[in-house]
Design a protein around this motif. Structure first.
Motif: not given
Length: 394
Positions: A323-324, A328, A331, A363, A366, A371-372, A384
């Motif tokens: 997921d977000s 980054s 992730n 991420e 998605l 999102v963020d 996600n």
């Protein structure tokens, strides 16, 4: 229609079948008709040293003369060529044991033994005939030995054999006489060895029996070709037979076209069935900040493994996501962990790793709007955190 025209091709075809079919079936080349002609061979095993000074008169006096350590003590690596010659590097460790005869005397303490040898060998099967599983050989070489606290160069002569369980794995047994280059300060001795050997970088060729089979097959094929040429002459000479052949050819082409269309339809249906079966499984979902497969995910992968085992030509792409939340970089790392665990589970179920193409996408892909900096419920984020599957080749 001229009866002779009908009978003659039939007679020639019948001759081909009677004279060639049974023999060619019996002469099919198999794995048994091929042998390893060159390879690298690596070995690991044990060695026994007889340095009693009476080695050629008390060869089998193991209890008094032979020195053996109870663990693998010999390594070797060598290249063996198609002409039967080979070159091998051998290293060994041993220990003269307290109470054993060494140089004609009983020693009162253990003494280390080291040797390094270079050996040139010749495969006696080049003279005796290849068997594929038993390789006797002789060897000559030289080396250096540190024994009984004495260093000495040695001239070596070896007699041994290898027996193979398959193309790669076998056993090696040999005995080597080692004649010192410095007889004033050291003695001659024997070194025996037994161990496991492994062949790699293998090149194979036909055995003598296989070459005879191949020659016979070519001979039969040549006869069949000549008979086929006779058939073609008959067909060309008779217009009526030509017309019949053209009609049969058209019918055959139509049959093949229909068969190809049916085959394509079956293949399309098979691909659709595979896609539907895999898509019906859904995704493997992961817990937050975890790459471990949940029980439900393992059950899904069990079903996916069954599909892949039933369809051994399928190449599958596995992509894993997060997921977000989080950075980054984190992730991306986490998605790579997830995709590796997903793939390793399938490999453990018997799926060849070459059939799995894996991607960790972090991420970047998605499935929803989370999102963020967009507030979302946990269930949305969970959508996600997934591993998903796509067929690349059927």
């Amino acid at each position: 229609m001229n009866l002779r025209i009908l009978i003659l091709p039939f007679f020639v075809f019948f001759s081909i079948a009677v004279l060639g079919q049974d023999e060619t079936e019996n002469l099919q080349l198999t794995k048994k008709d091929s042998i390893v002609t060159s390879s690298w061979i690596a070995g690991l095993g044990f060695n026994a040293v007889d340095d009693a000074g009476t080695e050629f008169t008390n060869f089998f006096n193991v209890s008094d003369n032979w020195n053996i350590v109870p663990y693998p003590s010999r390594i070797s690596i060598g290249k063996y060529f198609k002409n039967g010659l080979g070159i091998e590097f051998i290293g060994a460790y041993n220990q003269y044991q307290e109470g054993k005869f060494v140089d004609g005397f009983i020693i009162s303490e253990a003494i280390d033994y080291y040797s390094g040898d270079l050996r040139f060998s010749y495969d006696l099967n080049k003279i005796l005939g290849e068997t594929g599983f038993f390789d006797p050989y002789v060897g000559l070489g030289a080396g250096y030995t540190e024994a009984n606290n004495q260093g000495r160069g040695t001239y070596n002569a070896t007699l041994g054999f290898r027996t193979w369980f398959n193309d790669r794995v076998g056993l090696d047994f040999n005995s080597t006489g080692k004649w010192t280059m410095n007889p004033d300060n050291s003695t001659n001795h024997l070194q025996h060895a037994a161990g496991v050997v492994y062949r790699f970088a293998i090149e194979k060729g036909l055995s003598k029996k296989g070459e005879e089979k191949l020659a016979r097959i070519k001979e039969i094929e040549e006869k069949q070709k000549k008979m086929q040429d006779s058939i073609n002459i008959v067909r060309q000479a008779e217009e009526e037979q030509r017309l019949l052949a053209e009609r049969l050819k058209r019918e055959e082409e139509e049959r093949l076209a229909a068969a190809a269309s049916e085959k394509q339809a079956i293949e399309d249906a098979r691909r659709t069935s595979i896609d539907e079966a895999i898509n019906a499984l859904g995704y493997v979902y992961f817990d937050l900040n975890s790459s471990y497969l949940p029980a439900k995910g393992k059950g899904l992968l069990d079903e996916l493994a069954l599909i892949l085992l039933k369809n051994p030509s399928v190449i599958l792409e596995i992509s894993s996501h997060t997921d977000s939340r989080g950075t980054s970089k984190y992730n991306q790392w986490l998605s790579e962990r997830r995709v590796m665990r997903t793939a390793n589970y399938l490999i453990a179920m018997g799926i060849d790793e070459n059939r799995l193409k894996i991607k960790g996408l972090g991420e970047n892909e998605l499935t929803n709007e989370c999102v963020d900096r967009v507030p979302c419920p946990e269930e949305k984020h969970r959508e996600n955190r997934r591993s998903q599957f796509k067929v690349l080749e059927y």
